[in-house]
Write a protein that holds these residues in place. Structure first.
Motif, PDB file in Angstrom:
ATOM      1  N   CYS C  38       0.805  -1.225   0.000  1.00 16.47           N
ATOM      2  CA  CYS C  38       0.000   0.000   0.000  1.00 16.47           C
ATOM      3  C   CYS C  38       0.834   1.270   0.000  1.00 16.47           C
ATOM      4  O   CYS C  38       0.346   2.331   0.401  1.00 16.47           O
ATOM      5  N   PRO C  45       2.028   4.209  -6.408  1.00 15.13           N
ATOM      6  CA  PRO C  45       0.654   4.148  -6.918  1.00 15.13           C
ATOM      7  C   PRO C  45       0.512   3.497  -8.288  1.00 15.13           C
ATOM      8  O   PRO C  45      -0.432   2.729  -8.501  1.00 15.13           O
ATOM      9  N   SER C  46       1.430   3.758  -9.213  1.00 17.43           N
ATOM     10  CA  SER C  46       1.273   3.149 -10.542  1.00 17.43           C
ATOM     11  C   SER C  46       1.475   1.638 -10.495  1.00 17.43           C
ATOM     12  O   SER C  46       0.796   0.900 -11.208  1.00 17.43           O
ATOM     13  N   ARG C  49      -1.804   0.261  -9.014  1.00 20.52           N
ATOM     14  CA  ARG C  49      -2.899   0.273  -9.981  1.00 20.52           C
ATOM     15  C   ARG C  49      -2.748  -0.834 -11.001  1.00 20.52           C
ATOM     16  O   ARG C  49      -3.708  -1.513 -11.354  1.00 20.52           O
ATOM     17  N   LEU C  91      -5.385   3.321   7.990  1.00 14.01           N
ATOM     18  CA  LEU C  91      -6.572   3.810   7.274  1.00 14.01           C
ATOM     19  C   LEU C  91      -6.168   4.456   5.951  1.00 14.01           C
ATOM     20  O   LEU C  91      -6.772   4.199   4.900  1.00 14.01           O
ATOM     21  N   TYR C  92      -5.169   5.293   6.013  1.00  9.77           N
ATOM     22  CA  TYR C  92      -4.719   6.013   4.814  1.00  9.77           C
ATOM     23  C   TYR C  92      -4.282   5.020   3.732  1.00  9.77           C
ATOM     24  O   TYR C  92      -4.607   5.177   2.557  1.00  9.77           O
ATOM     25  N   GLN C  93      -3.557   3.987   4.142  1.00 12.74           N
ATOM     26  CA  GLN C  93      -3.080   3.000   3.176  1.00 12.74           C
ATOM     27  C   GLN C  93      -4.231   2.211   2.543  1.00 12.74           C
ATOM     28  O   GLN C  93      -4.241   1.970   1.337  1.00 12.74           O
ATOM     29  N   GLY C  95      -7.282   3.163   2.193  1.00 12.79           N
ATOM     30  CA  GLY C  95      -8.009   4.072   1.310  1.00 12.79           C
ATOM     31  C   GLY C  95      -7.259   4.338   0.017  1.00 12.79           C
ATOM     32  O   GLY C  95      -7.849   4.369  -1.066  1.00 12.79           O
ATOM     33  N   GLY C  96      -5.947   4.524   0.126  1.00 11.51           N
ATOM     34  CA  GLY C  96      -5.144   4.771  -1.069  1.00 11.51           C
ATOM     35  C   GLY C  96      -5.228   3.602  -2.033  1.00 11.51           C
ATOM     36  O   GLY C  96      -5.432   3.778  -3.246  1.00 11.51           O
ATOM     37  N   GLU C  98      -7.581   1.285  -2.100  1.00  9.19           N
ATOM     38  CA  GLU C  98      -8.972   1.137  -2.553  1.00  9.19           C
ATOM     39  C   GLU C  98      -9.270   2.036  -3.749  1.00  9.19           C
ATOM     40  O   GLU C  98      -9.916   1.619  -4.707  1.00  9.19           O
ATOM     41  N   ALA C  99      -8.770   3.269  -3.710  1.00  7.74           N
ATOM     42  CA  ALA C  99      -9.025   4.192  -4.825  1.00  7.74           C
ATOM     43  C   ALA C  99      -8.403   3.658  -6.112  1.00  7.74           C
ATOM     44  O   ALA C  99      -9.010   3.744  -7.185  1.00  7.74           O
ATOM     45  N   LEU C 100      -7.201   3.096  -6.008  1.00 10.72           N
ATOM     46  CA  LEU C 100      -6.542   2.551  -7.196  1.00 10.72           C
ATOM     47  C   LEU C 100      -7.228   1.272  -7.663  1.00 10.72           C
ATOM     48  O   LEU C 100      -7.355   1.022  -8.862  1.00 10.72           O
ATOM     49  N   ARG C 102     -10.420   0.572  -7.248  1.00  7.02           N
ATOM     50  CA  ARG C 102     -11.667   1.014  -7.885  1.00  7.02           C
ATOM     51  C   ARG C 102     -11.422   1.484  -9.304  1.00  7.02           C
ATOM     52  O   ARG C 102     -12.190   1.167 -10.224  1.00  7.02           O
ATOM     53  N   ALA C 103     -10.369   2.287  -9.485  1.00  9.64           N
ATOM     54  CA  ALA C 103     -10.059   2.804 -10.829  1.00  9.64           C
ATOM     55  C   ALA C 103      -9.744   1.654 -11.776  1.00  9.64           C
ATOM     56  O   ALA C 103      -9.881   1.773 -12.985  1.00  9.64           O
TER      57      ALA C 103
ATOM     58  N   ASN D  88      -2.433   8.244 -10.948  1.00 10.49           N
ATOM     59  CA  ASN D  88      -2.431   7.237  -9.883  1.00 10.49           C
ATOM     60  C   ASN D  88      -2.043   7.846  -8.539  1.00 10.49           C
ATOM     61  O   ASN D  88      -2.597   7.472  -7.503  1.00 10.49           O
ATOM     62  N   TYR D  92      -4.569   7.729  -5.289  1.00 10.24           N
ATOM     63  CA  TYR D  92      -4.098   7.235  -3.987  1.00 10.24           C
ATOM     64  C   TYR D  92      -4.353   8.261  -2.889  1.00 10.24           C
ATOM     65  O   TYR D  92      -4.811   7.931  -1.798  1.00 10.24           O
ATOM     66  N   GLY D  95      -8.099   8.566  -2.057  1.00 10.32           N
ATOM     67  CA  GLY D  95      -8.525   7.393  -1.282  1.00 10.32           C
ATOM     68  C   GLY D  95      -8.000   7.429   0.136  1.00 10.32           C
ATOM     69  O   GLY D  95      -8.708   7.080   1.085  1.00 10.32           O
TER      70      GLY D  95
END
Lengths: 247, 247, 247, 247
Positions: C38, C45-46, C49, C91-93, C95-96, C98-100, C102-103, D88, D92, D95
């Motif tokens: 995470c 992030p890439s 994803r 929590l932050y991890q 969520g981070g 999860e957003a990727l 979801r995308a 990305n 992140y 999220g």
């Protein structure tokens, strides 16, 4: 008792990018030794260079305050780093600060660990330049280790911290651990320097040897307190001078 | 034509913590100058110390490959850092590596910028130690700036990169920019060292002055290619030696 | 004994920028649950994803492998983070990631802590989405804490790790802690899944309940071993399926 | 002219570990929308969670202020990140903040880019939740891109920034770019909200459409100015309300 020299040290260079911490310029007008952060727990290179340049101009001696690589924790959280990795982290930090100090016409003249970095600090200093003195609490594991490795050790006391009857610092988690009254702190400083003693929380008078007195640079009123300490020392006839020769 | 000395350099020390990149030990058996990363774009202190120790043992000269503070981008992305901040970032990196090199019994003997750090590198080297040579492409802005500042400059060529008819590197975004055949790369190296020329992508023969030839350390087959280059140079009677005295 | 379903999980998404670790694409062809890093101990992030997109395409369930904010230590070093800070880091991890996810058309379907993050993980999952199951060792403090907080727990075993006679993992610091023979590891996996038992280092047969078997993705031969485990399980008639519904 | 609703927004959550920036609690008593940093250019998870909890308690709407991964540069320096990597990074961050907002009983209700992150922000918001409005300058590339992608756009103006005769902000590098007089800033705010106009540096009256007025939270006197703006708006009968529904 004829007072010996005393040194005033404080942690500086703890700003980071947009975030400012403490008033380094004002503190440098008061102290004689600056424990400059080295970029791992605080301090970006431009902050460090600027502090070194101002210290050089003021004749304040520069020490490397090395720390854990933990910006968000400000180096205050224990990190279980393998000993050899920590030694290398410390070496890198000393060298990074030294290069910026040199560019500012100064040198790193001592090392003060931030947090519980003792073993790594001693190993790194011994390898980097075994003539650099190590600054720490009298009776501390750090100074014992440093002495065992043949390094020069320098003792310090905290004018604004409460002491236990056996001469240790009261934990920051206890109420009353940190003093805030400038006059009281100044009086304690003079007694520390001139008589080598401090009044503990239970009223006991404790012997504390300290060649350097640490004042804080990042709290509200820090500069006022530091100034009061220096003025009181000078009024009492205590020579306020760094323990280290400037590099 | 009597061949002049040639140096073989490669980027090393680019591992970071758990992440390994390249086979530094194998490369050090082949090259004569190591461009060691300095922790901002790659390289943690323990990796740097280990590379320095191995380089010292092998007699390989150590250079500081300074870069942007951008680990996730590997220093390859332009960052619009203010010039004075960049100079300070570069100073910090050189000093950090120097401390680790010293602990390993070696010294930083030259500086090679990673990415487009030219101005900052020149300003930092001039302040840090104006006798350190700067390694770069012949005709480059870096070497011109370094020379204008009175620094010693050393030219390099890339044995595995395609050249344009006017003696520049073909962009990595173009097909064919990087050669992969060890024998071809070795042949080009000998011609570069012995005759100071390279065949461009259109077949033109271009004059390229290079005291050092850069080989890559982080690609598949890197060690095989580096070895082929060195063997071919030695068979051709070209002395393979670093341009820098070891610190 | 009629075999129950078994899940195969592995740590993925552990590359970072220029540094590649493991062959995520190949592992995703074998496993049924991916513990995706995470960004705090590994994974940019890439990378995350891309792993999520490939997992979604393969029908592999995505879990959040949360860790300490310690890239250079790869999250393997204890850091004395205050409990509430650690909960917020977790929590932050989640969520981070999860957003990727979801995308990429997927969701985070479970959480697996990296290192000793148990309390913080349980507190964060309870606040984030109390229906997310928590994956860990049977009998572990993590699963006990998770169960006490009303979270769903899922047990896992390690096919390539040696076990003590009381059903614990032999420390990585001991010789023989990690097995390397693909056939042996595959045989152990089948016995774990079909009979719920493993042969300990002293030859004892130990009962080990595991709904999921962890295979490693970042070692040499990782994909070969993972493939051997899956093939052996399927030949033995064990259904290899994730324990989690895909989000 | 009957005044329309106006929103007051400010950048919050910009502290990091030991470093405090601005007085978030005081600002939350004044503003209606908080642009909360997301950890890449400022803001650690515990800071973000605390700001989200206070915003929720105050009824202040939370927006994600996404930025470059450049702590030391505070996200203000251009970084040449590849577009897909930036998308990305933005995903992140949204999220990560969303998870902390949720744990605090709130939601991320809009997105405001920090710096020149426009393309990446639009691509990330479209993938994350296409109902989230995007906040920016009227006529800006950001809002044009967002509108072209079908996102809802919200205009903002700066009460304490000088405007050019063609309705743009005077560059921060110019003298007089930032106003400091609370009364003047308050008067400008009322005229912006009630009449949709602002007096430019040359005395011209310029039309500026703004559903939200940005006030600064990290400068000396920030809270005093924000309070003066709000009081003046309310005295003038302008409803001060967020443009976004709370999540």
């Amino acid at each position: 008792v004829k007072p010996v020299d005393v040194d005033l040290n404080a942690d500086l260079g703890e700003s980071f990018g947009r975030w400012t911490l403490g008033d380094d310029a004002a503190m440098l007008a008061v102290i004689t030794s600056a424990n400059v952060a080295c970029g791992f727990h605080a301090g970006d290179p431009s902050t460090l260079r600027s502090v070194c340049a101002q210290a050089a101009e003021r004749g304040v001696v520069i020490g490397a305050q090395v720390g854990y690589a933990d910006l968000v924790g400000f180096g205050r959280r224990f990190v279980d780093v393998a000993p050899q990795d920590l030694t290398n982290d410390v070496l890198y930090q000393i060298g990074g600060l030294e290069a910026l100090a040199r560019a500012a016409g100064a040198r790193v003249s001592y090392v003060k660990p931030h947090g519980a970095l003792y073993n790594a600090v001693v190993a790194a200093v011994a390898r980097y330049d075994a003539t650099l003195p190590v600054l720490g609490l009298p009776g501390s594991a750090l100074l014992r280790l440093a002495a065992e490795s043949g390094l020069r050790t320098v003792t310090e006391a905290f004018a604004d911290r409460a002491y236990t009857p056996d001469g240790r610092l009261v934990s920051r988690r206890e109420p009353g651990a940190v003093l805030h009254d400038a006059e009281e702190i100044a009086d304690r400083s003079v007694r520390l320097a001139a008589a080598g003693e401090v009044v503990a929380v239970d009223g006991t008078v404790v012997k504390v040897t300290a060649r350097s007195i640490c004042v804080h640079g990042d709290t509200p009123g820090a500069v006022t307190i530091a100034r009061a300490v220096r003025d009181a020392l000078e009024r009492a006839g205590v020579p306020v001078r760094s323990f280290a020769a400037r590099g």
